[in-house]
Scaffold this motif. Sequence first.
Motif, PDB file in Angstrom:
ATOM      1  N   LYS A 286       0.841  -1.200   0.000  1.00 61.00           N
ATOM      2  CA  LYS A 286       0.000   0.000   0.000  1.00 61.00           C
ATOM      3  C   LYS A 286       0.875   1.248   0.000  1.00 61.00           C
ATOM      4  CE  LYS A 286      -3.983  -2.166   0.792  1.00 61.00           C
ATOM      5  NZ  LYS A 286      -4.751  -2.612  -0.282  1.00 61.00           N
ATOM      6  N   PRO A 287       0.318   2.391  -0.431  1.00 59.45           N
ATOM      7  CA  PRO A 287       1.093   3.639  -0.406  1.00 59.45           C
ATOM      8  C   PRO A 287       1.574   3.976   1.000  1.00 59.45           C
ATOM      9  CG  PRO A 287      -0.974   3.935  -1.576  1.00 59.45           C
ATOM     10  CD  PRO A 287      -1.034   2.590  -0.931  1.00 59.45           C
ATOM     11  N   VAL A 288       2.700   4.639   1.060  1.00 57.36           N
ATOM     12  CA  VAL A 288       3.333   5.001   2.326  1.00 57.36           C
ATOM     13  C   VAL A 288       3.031   6.463   2.644  1.00 57.36           C
ATOM     14  CG1 VAL A 288       5.571   5.285   3.465  1.00 57.36           C
ATOM     15  CG2 VAL A 288       5.154   3.297   2.019  1.00 57.36           C
ATOM     16  N   ILE A 289       2.726   6.715   3.901  1.00 59.47           N
ATOM     17  CA  ILE A 289       2.499   8.092   4.353  1.00 59.47           C
ATOM     18  C   ILE A 289       3.858   8.750   4.559  1.00 59.47           C
ATOM     19  CG2 ILE A 289       1.575   9.527   6.207  1.00 59.47           C
ATOM     20  CD1 ILE A 289      -0.512   7.292   6.649  1.00 59.47           C
TER      21      ILE A 289
ATOM     22  N   SER B  29       1.276  13.487  -6.411  1.00 58.14           N
ATOM     23  CA  SER B  29       2.341  12.522  -6.140  1.00 58.14           C
ATOM     24  C   SER B  29       1.967  11.119  -6.603  1.00 58.14           C
ATOM     25  CB  SER B  29       2.682  12.506  -4.645  1.00 58.14           C
ATOM     26  OG  SER B  29       1.654  11.882  -3.902  1.00 58.14           O
ATOM     27  N   ALA B  30       2.986  10.293  -6.714  1.00 57.94           N
ATOM     28  CA  ALA B  30       2.809   8.894  -7.083  1.00 57.94           C
ATOM     29  C   ALA B  30       3.843   8.072  -6.334  1.00 57.94           C
ATOM     30  CB  ALA B  30       2.973   8.723  -8.589  1.00 57.94           C
ATOM     31  N   GLN B  31       3.563   6.773  -6.222  1.00 58.54           N
ATOM     32  CA  GLN B  31       4.488   5.860  -5.570  1.00 58.54           C
ATOM     33  C   GLN B  31       4.560   4.571  -6.372  1.00 58.54           C
ATOM     34  OE1 GLN B  31       3.736   5.303  -1.346  1.00 58.54           O
ATOM     35  NE2 GLN B  31       3.038   7.417  -1.118  1.00 58.54           N
ATOM     36  N   ALA B  32       5.765   4.041  -6.487  1.00 56.41           N
ATOM     37  CA  ALA B  32       5.989   2.749  -7.136  1.00 56.41           C
ATOM     38  C   ALA B  32       6.535   1.811  -6.076  1.00 56.41           C
ATOM     39  CB  ALA B  32       6.981   2.895  -8.283  1.00 56.41           C
ATOM     40  N   ILE B  33       5.867   0.685  -5.902  1.00 58.83           N
ATOM     41  CA  ILE B  33       6.291  -0.274  -4.890  1.00 58.83           C
ATOM     42  C   ILE B  33       6.831  -1.516  -5.596  1.00 58.83           C
ATOM     43  CG2 ILE B  33       5.617  -1.629  -2.879  1.00 58.83           C
ATOM     44  CD1 ILE B  33       3.408   0.487  -2.411  1.00 58.83           C
ATOM     45  N   MET B  34       8.095  -1.762  -5.322  1.00 64.75           N
ATOM     46  CA  MET B  34       8.795  -2.879  -5.946  1.00 64.75           C
ATOM     47  C   MET B  34       8.429  -4.188  -5.230  1.00 64.75           C
ATOM     48  SD  MET B  34      10.176  -1.042  -8.174  1.00 64.75           S
ATOM     49  CE  MET B  34      11.386  -2.035  -9.024  1.00 64.75           C
ATOM     50  N   PRO B  35       8.716  -5.339  -5.866  1.00 68.17           N
ATOM     51  CA  PRO B  35       8.409  -6.631  -5.237  1.00 68.17           C
ATOM     52  C   PRO B  35       9.039  -6.813  -3.849  1.00 68.17           C
ATOM     53  CG  PRO B  35       8.941  -6.949  -7.543  1.00 68.17           C
ATOM     54  CD  PRO B  35       9.225  -5.504  -7.223  1.00 68.17           C
TER      55      PRO B  35
ATOM     56  N   ILE C 272       5.585  -4.300 -10.582  1.00 69.20           N
ATOM     57  CA  ILE C 272       5.620  -3.051  -9.825  1.00 69.20           C
ATOM     58  C   ILE C 272       4.197  -2.571  -9.548  1.00 69.20           C
ATOM     59  CG2 ILE C 272       6.434  -0.664  -9.792  1.00 69.20           C
ATOM     60  CD1 ILE C 272       8.531  -1.519 -11.916  1.00 69.20           C
ATOM     61  N   LYS C 273       3.894  -2.286  -8.286  1.00 71.75           N
ATOM     62  CA  LYS C 273       2.601  -1.701  -7.924  1.00 71.75           C
ATOM     63  C   LYS C 273       2.729  -0.190  -8.049  1.00 71.75           C
ATOM     64  CE  LYS C 273       1.114  -5.313  -4.786  1.00 71.75           C
ATOM     65  NZ  LYS C 273       0.676  -5.639  -3.441  1.00 71.75           N
TER      66      LYS C 273
END
Length: 156
Positions: free
Chosen positions: A29-32, A53-59, A85-86
């Motif tokens: 989930k996105p990080v605060i 803003s945007a966030q990319a979360i790697m495996p 990638i999420k």
Amino acid sequence: MKRVFLLLFFLFFVGCEKIEVYKKSKDGKPVIFKPGEVQCVECTMQLETKLHSAQAIMPNGRVYFFDDPGCLAKWYLNQKEKDKIKLWIYTDDTHRYIDARKAWYKLGDKTPMNYGFGAYEKKVAGAVGFEEFLAMMARGENMTNPAIRKRFLEQK
């Protein structure tokens, strides 16, 4: 000369705040984050707000931050394993993070790096889907391109 070196050393290493380029997400989930706490991995600008803003979360859970949807697109286009990638984007209409692949992107918004793509959860007039947004960014069809900006402003 030695004094100049010491002054520069002090200003650079001692006077700099710690700014994180990435954090970790345990659940995908996105990080605060707090204003000025993280920076965009693409342009290195500090994020002062969630807006645009945007966030990319790697495996592995590593989270990369972006201050502008255009920065996310530029970074994402160079990734090898895109499907792993999420991607999360903060929307202009519902003011929350949603799956960036499901968002709608409308050219003409004021964004931090002036690419001009606002993200929306609900489709708005003139908006395009994620793949078309990526294609437009890859072709340079954004508000940083003087020809596109001129053509867009003439249509208003």
